[in-house]
Design a protein around this motif. Sequence first.
Motif, mmCIF file in Angstrom:
data_model
loop_
_atom_site.group_PDB
_atom_site.id
_atom_site.type_symbol
_atom_site.label_atom_id
_atom_site.label_comp_id
_atom_site.label_asym_id
_atom_site.label_seq_id
_atom_site.Cartn_x
_atom_site.Cartn_y
_atom_site.Cartn_z
ATOM 1 N N GLY A 158 -18.246 19.324 7.797
ATOM 2 C CA GLY A 158 -19.587 18.474 7.356
ATOM 3 C C GLY A 158 -20.411 18.867 8.561
ATOM 4 N N GLY A 159 -21.683 18.208 8.546
ATOM 5 C CA GLY A 159 -22.515 18.312 9.470
ATOM 6 C C GLY A 159 -23.274 19.759 9.671
ATOM 7 N N VAL A 160 -24.089 19.791 10.600
ATOM 8 C CA VAL A 160 -24.592 21.248 11.014
ATOM 9 C C VAL A 160 -23.648 22.099 11.490
ATOM 10 C CG1 VAL A 160 -26.525 22.279 12.321
ATOM 11 C CG2 VAL A 160 -27.041 20.074 11.449
ATOM 12 N N PHE A 161 -22.743 21.748 12.326
ATOM 13 C CA PHE A 161 -21.694 22.589 12.884
ATOM 14 C C PHE A 161 -20.952 23.113 11.628
ATOM 15 C CE2 PHE A 161 -17.273 23.177 14.646
ATOM 16 C CZ PHE A 161 -17.596 24.558 15.212
ATOM 17 N N CYS B 146 -21.722 29.421 6.722
ATOM 18 C CA CYS B 146 -22.639 30.466 6.295
ATOM 19 C C CYS B 146 -22.155 31.715 7.067
ATOM 20 C CB CYS B 146 -24.067 30.222 6.786
ATOM 21 S SG CYS B 146 -24.892 28.843 5.762
ATOM 22 N N LEU B 147 -21.988 31.462 8.469
ATOM 23 C CA LEU B 147 -21.202 32.639 9.080
ATOM 24 C C LEU B 147 -20.161 33.301 8.458
ATOM 25 C CD1 LEU B 147 -21.698 31.548 12.653
ATOM 26 C CD2 LEU B 147 -22.990 33.424 11.591
ATOM 27 N N PHE B 148 -19.213 32.410 8.029
ATOM 28 C CA PHE B 148 -17.972 33.071 7.462
ATOM 29 C C PHE B 148 -18.175 33.810 6.108
ATOM 30 C CE2 PHE B 148 -14.495 32.931 4.102
ATOM 31 C CZ PHE B 148 -13.573 33.363 4.869
ATOM 32 N N ALA B 149 -19.050 33.293 5.383
ATOM 33 C CA ALA B 149 -19.391 33.817 3.891
ATOM 34 C C ALA B 149 -20.515 35.127 4.317
ATOM 35 C CB ALA B 149 -20.417 32.764 3.157
ATOM 36 N N ASN C 81 -19.018 25.352 -9.791
ATOM 37 C CA ASN C 81 -20.445 25.961 -9.784
ATOM 38 C C ASN C 81 -21.325 25.669 -11.111
ATOM 39 O OD1 ASN C 81 -19.629 27.825 -11.620
ATOM 40 N ND2 ASN C 81 -19.602 29.454 -10.034
ATOM 41 N N SER C 82 -22.290 26.396 -11.317
ATOM 42 C CA SER C 82 -23.137 26.233 -12.376
ATOM 43 C C SER C 82 -22.745 26.462 -13.611
ATOM 44 C CB SER C 82 -24.693 26.487 -12.058
ATOM 45 O OG SER C 82 -24.551 28.208 -12.030
ATOM 46 N N VAL C 83 -21.683 27.461 -13.792
ATOM 47 C CA VAL C 83 -21.165 27.886 -14.808
ATOM 48 C C VAL C 83 -19.889 27.142 -15.104
ATOM 49 C CG1 VAL C 83 -22.679 29.925 -14.930
ATOM 50 C CG2 VAL C 83 -20.528 30.122 -13.882
ATOM 51 N N GLY C 84 -19.419 26.460 -14.404
ATOM 52 C CA GLY C 84 -17.985 25.769 -14.697
ATOM 53 C C GLY C 84 -17.062 26.466 -14.173
ATOM 54 N N GLU C 85 -17.272 27.372 -13.220
ATOM 55 C CA GLU C 85 -16.045 28.180 -12.594
ATOM 56 C C GLU C 85 -15.874 27.381 -10.963
ATOM 57 O OE1 GLU C 85 -16.912 32.726 -13.714
ATOM 58 O OE2 GLU C 85 -17.527 31.967 -11.709
ATOM 59 N N MET C 86 -14.421 27.528 -10.643
ATOM 60 C CA MET C 86 -14.273 27.016 -9.331
ATOM 61 C C MET C 86 -14.805 27.887 -8.396
ATOM 62 S SD MET C 86 -12.176 24.468 -9.588
ATOM 63 C CE MET C 86 -13.006 23.926 -11.106
ATOM 64 N N ALA C 87 -15.391 27.074 -7.229
ATOM 65 C CA ALA C 87 -16.014 27.673 -6.027
ATOM 66 C C ALA C 87 -15.397 27.127 -4.895
ATOM 67 C CB ALA C 87 -17.419 27.588 -6.063
ATOM 68 N N GLY C 88 -14.579 27.996 -4.223
ATOM 69 C CA GLY C 88 -13.838 27.521 -2.927
ATOM 70 C C GLY C 88 -13.404 28.309 -2.052
ATOM 71 N N GLY C 89 -12.935 27.920 -0.789
ATOM 72 C CA GLY C 89 -12.513 29.005 0.248
ATOM 73 C C GLY C 89 -12.771 28.379 1.586
ATOM 74 N N PRO C 90 -12.907 29.101 2.466
ATOM 75 C CA PRO C 90 -13.002 28.483 3.985
ATOM 76 C C PRO C 90 -14.478 27.955 4.056
ATOM 77 C CG PRO C 90 -11.642 30.516 3.985
ATOM 78 C CD PRO C 90 -11.903 30.262 2.682
ATOM 79 N N MET C 91 -15.551 28.331 3.472
ATOM 80 C CA MET C 91 -16.864 28.154 3.494
ATOM 81 C C MET C 91 -16.701 26.650 2.982
ATOM 82 S SD MET C 91 -16.283 30.684 1.635
ATOM 83 C CE MET C 91 -16.375 31.183 -0.474
ATOM 84 N N TYR C 92 -16.240 26.484 2.127
ATOM 85 C CA TYR C 92 -16.318 25.038 1.375
ATOM 86 C C TYR C 92 -15.680 23.799 2.283
ATOM 87 C CZ TYR C 92 -18.640 27.100 -2.516
ATOM 88 O OH TYR C 92 -19.593 27.906 -3.167
ATOM 89 N N ALA C 93 -14.373 24.414 2.829
ATOM 90 C CA ALA C 93 -13.705 23.723 3.757
ATOM 91 C C ALA C 93 -14.613 23.281 4.807
ATOM 92 C CB ALA C 93 -12.461 24.226 4.129
ATOM 93 N N MET C 94 -15.329 24.180 5.220
ATOM 94 C CA MET C 94 -16.241 23.815 6.693
ATOM 95 C C MET C 94 -17.358 22.995 6.130
ATOM 96 S SD MET C 94 -16.219 27.822 7.838
ATOM 97 C CE MET C 94 -14.561 28.719 7.987
ATOM 98 N N LYS C 95 -17.759 23.323 5.047
ATOM 99 C CA LYS C 95 -19.080 22.262 4.689
ATOM 100 C C LYS C 95 -18.677 20.868 4.300
ATOM 101 C CE LYS C 95 -21.880 21.826 0.502
ATOM 102 N NZ LYS C 95 -22.049 22.394 -0.961
ATOM 103 N N ASN C 96 -17.566 20.716 3.477
ATOM 104 C CA ASN C 96 -17.222 19.418 2.823
ATOM 105 C C ASN C 96 -16.206 18.838 3.710
ATOM 106 O OD1 ASN C 96 -18.791 19.995 0.507
ATOM 107 N ND2 ASN C 96 -17.149 21.077 -0.334
#
Length: 498
Positions: free
Chosen positions: A163-166, A172-175, A145-160
């Motif tokens: 991928g795509g709109v789905f 976003c729903l999970f978060a 993230n912007s302050v150098g910390e790790m940002a992860g979890g299911p939402m990032y697995a879904m996004k990256n």
Amino acid sequence: MTLPPTYYKIVDVNTLDHMKGLNVLDLSQLLNDVNDFVWGPVMLALLVGTGIFLTIRLKFLPWINLVYSIKMIFRKSDHEGDISPFQSLATALSATVGTGNIVGVATAMVLGGPGALVWMWISALFGLSTKYGESVLAVKYRETNSVGEMAGGPMYAMKNGIGGVFGRVMACLFAFFAVCSSFGIGNMTQANSISSALETSFAIPTTTTGLILVICALSILLRGIRSIGAVSSIIVPGMAVFYFIFAVIAILLNIGNLPAGLAEIFRMAFSPEAAAGGVGGAVVASMMTAMRWGVARGVFSNEAGLGSAPIAAAAARTDHASRQGYINMTGTFFDTIIICMLTGLVISSSGMLGTIDPSTGKLFSGAQLTIIAFSSVFGEYAKYIVSMSLSLFAFTTILGWEYYGEKSLEYLISNRQVIYMYRFFFSVITFVGATQTLDVVWNFSDTMNGLMAIPNLICLLILNKDIAQECFHFQEVVVEREKNGEIVDLNDHLHSAH
């Protein structure tokens, strides 16, 4: 974790005016109905089913490598990340080891019979693979993230990963579900458990407990994950050892009752027709009833499949996603197969299961059953042991869930000022939880907590190939060599399987 939604009291409309009371009651009943579905048999079957699928897909490696995983917990790592692998596990355990380990086990053994304990263990065995899979994805697809910390979890697995709109909509729903959950099951219900326990056992006013909780929470949470990890790595092992010692003493001093207690546990776990157990056969349950309550309690307790624990896994310093997946997987083992088992054996060896509470005419259940089970050995001191354990378990849950909620909010809103406001508000709201009983808020939060599982399970199934690749690659280049005595430390470019 806290108790399942069906254990909460319905709002007392007599304390409100008639129309307002009916509206609140209708809302509360609606939430209860939704909870019955969200936490019902279909969802529990999906959670366990995903665990069974992943266990087979990974060729039972999470089971085979369990001892290896436990040995890796204390290994030092200087790789990219915010906290050590052990601190990551401690943070995840701080959130999962909660009041459910003491109260929920007792309730399950009353409603599902002693056999519920066996099904709790079975669900936890398959939960190992689920927890491994979601933790692997969390590390594989994490960001900085912007302050150098790790940002992860299911939402990032879904996004990256998906991928795509789905993928982004699911993320976003999970978060959103996780942020909502954090204030209820991760905060107010835990604070209420602490204040109730301390008021009952030590006559400490709830307002005093509330103020102490706010001060403690602020002093830890405002400084972020490194502070949470450092505190959790001290409190979690300490509270586990405290509970372990007293539970083992209670079991050993009632060792004469243990064989009969164990026989009853396994007899009722696989009894096709309703069987009687407990004192005077007061607890009646069939295998299906034992399975339902045992699986439910297992899932409520270790959170495998809900997607919360991987958020802590993503913060760990590690050289391979699979290594942290194995380490965080042990959380399910410690939470359900060890701590829940201890509570169950204390109750079954005490001979108190099925005892009638003379003040209500009903069976002892929940915290009261656990207390009278411990009192068979420790007498009046039992309530102090259970209350202290409850308080420690619940407070660490507050710490762990703050981080889950914070990282989920960060995914939705990247503004750092909002994150600091969240930390402050989350700490202060513990006072409300300690001093008020807000059933509607808690039930809503429980619904959100259950809904977290839907996008997370979909993500696990869609990305099962990624999990398998990471698992088999790590097995080949690391596990086999380390089991032969080598110390393997992969470079950053080997984070992902090829």
